[in-house]
Design an enzyme around this catalytic site. Structure first.
Site, PDB file in Angstrom:
ATOM      1  CG  HIS A  81      -0.280  -0.184   2.514  1.00 12.37           C
ATOM      2  ND1 HIS A  81       0.083  -1.446   2.961  1.00 12.37           N
ATOM      3  CD2 HIS A  81       0.115   0.677   3.479  1.00 12.37           C
ATOM      4  CE1 HIS A  81       0.672  -1.337   4.140  1.00 12.37           C
ATOM      5  NE2 HIS A  81       0.714  -0.051   4.473  1.00 12.37           N
TER       6      HIS A  81
ATOM      7  CG  HIS B 246       0.979   5.273   4.248  1.00  9.29           C
ATOM      8  ND1 HIS B 246       0.170   5.156   5.358  1.00  9.29           N
ATOM      9  CD2 HIS B 246       1.744   4.156   4.238  1.00  9.29           C
ATOM     10  CE1 HIS B 246       0.450   4.034   5.997  1.00  9.29           C
ATOM     11  NE2 HIS B 246       1.411   3.404   5.339  1.00  9.29           N
TER      12      HIS B 246
HETATM   13  P1  5GP Z   1       1.858   0.340   7.334  1.00 12.01           P
HETATM   14  O1  5GP Z   1       2.321   0.618   8.748  1.00 12.01           O
HETATM   15  O2  5GP Z   1       1.756  -1.154   7.076  1.00 12.01           O
HETATM   16  O3  5GP Z   1       2.620   1.066   6.287  1.00 12.01           O
HETATM   17  O4  5GP Z   1       0.402   0.960   7.266  1.00 12.01           O
HETATM   18  C1  5GP Z   1      -0.760   0.289   7.611  1.00 12.01           C
HETATM   19  C2  5GP Z   1      -1.828   1.346   7.751  1.00 12.01           C
HETATM   20  O5  5GP Z   1      -3.092   0.723   7.633  1.00 12.01           O
HETATM   21  C3  5GP Z   1      -1.829   2.068   9.106  1.00 12.01           C
HETATM   22  O6  5GP Z   1      -1.690   3.474   8.879  1.00 12.01           O
HETATM   23  C4  5GP Z   1      -3.170   1.695   9.736  1.00 12.01           C
HETATM   24  O7  5GP Z   1      -3.741   2.775  10.431  1.00 12.01           O
HETATM   25  C5  5GP Z   1      -3.989   1.301   8.531  1.00 12.01           C
HETATM   26  N1  5GP Z   1      -4.982   0.271   8.781  1.00 12.01           N
HETATM   27  C6  5GP Z   1      -4.785  -0.917   9.403  1.00 12.01           C
HETATM   28  N2  5GP Z   1      -5.927  -1.656   9.402  1.00 12.01           N
HETATM   29  C7  5GP Z   1      -6.849  -0.911   8.739  1.00 12.01           C
HETATM   30  C8  5GP Z   1      -8.222  -1.140   8.401  1.00 12.01           C
HETATM   31  O8  5GP Z   1      -8.809  -2.172   8.704  1.00 12.01           O
HETATM   32  N3  5GP Z   1      -8.849  -0.163   7.697  1.00 12.01           N
HETATM   33  C9  5GP Z   1      -8.220   1.007   7.337  1.00 12.01           C
HETATM   34  N4  5GP Z   1      -8.933   1.891   6.654  1.00 12.01           N
HETATM   35  N5  5GP Z   1      -6.934   1.266   7.649  1.00 12.01           N
HETATM   36  C10 5GP Z   1      -6.254   0.308   8.338  1.00 12.01           C
END
Ligand code: 5GP
Ligand code: ZN
Length: 136
Positions: free
Chosen positions: A101, A103
């Site tokens: 993903h 951001h």
């Molecule tokens: P990472 O730390 O893996 O780069 O980012 C994961 C992101 O996904 C985090 O910012 C977290 O808040 C978001 N996130 C995790 N679970 C969910 C979910 O079920 N729904 C949404 N909309 N965001 C999520």
């Protein structure tokens, strides 16, 4: 391919509801449930790729233009002064969901500092460069 144990596969493919701001054949873009700033969005491919190293090249080529489109819409609609595109790979880099993903984080004037680092110094820059180069 989808991964039946992956929450982002379920969200991207509409099995779990989300605040969707954009959708096409390849992607769903949703609002992050724990936003770093108002409007923080996540670009999710509909297919499952663990991280950027596994990402299909044709999908990868579409991620940056989509990030730019979403960021520009945030600047128009939310009044942010800029935005960051951030993408984490591996636990050490802060990745918590192992479905690629990107951001898209709106940045507001006077908002909190984020995505910053203190510049350091590498005394063995040439060796570091050679090590990475040899692994390509
Ligand atoms: P990472 O730390 O893996 O780069 O980012 C994961 C992101 O996904 C985090 O910012 C977290 O808040 C978001 N996130 C995790 N679970 C969910 C979910 O079920 N729904 C949404 N909309 N965001 C999520
Ligand atoms: Zn997935």
């Amino acid at each position: 391919m989808k991964d039946s144990n992956c929450i982002f596969c379920k969200i991207a493919n509409g099995e779990i509801p989300s605040s969707t701001i954009y959708e096409d054949n390849d992607f769903r873009v949703i609002l992050d449930l724990g936003p770093a700033a108002k409007g923080h969005a996540l670009i999710l491919p509909k297919e499952h790729f663990k991280d950027v190293c596994e990402l299909d090249e044709a999908i990868a080529a579409k991620v940056l233009p989509l990030g730019a489109k979403i960021g520009a819409a945030m600047m128009k609609s939310l009044g942010c002064a800029g935005f960051n595109l951030v993408q984490n790979n591996g636990t050490a880099a802060g990745q918590t969901v192992f479905h690629f993903h990107m951001h898209v984080i709106p940045r507001y004037e006077g908002g909190p500092e984020m995505v910053t680092w203190t510049p350091g110094k590498d005394e063995t820059l040439a060796e570091t460069a050679a090590a990475i180069k040899n692994a390509l």
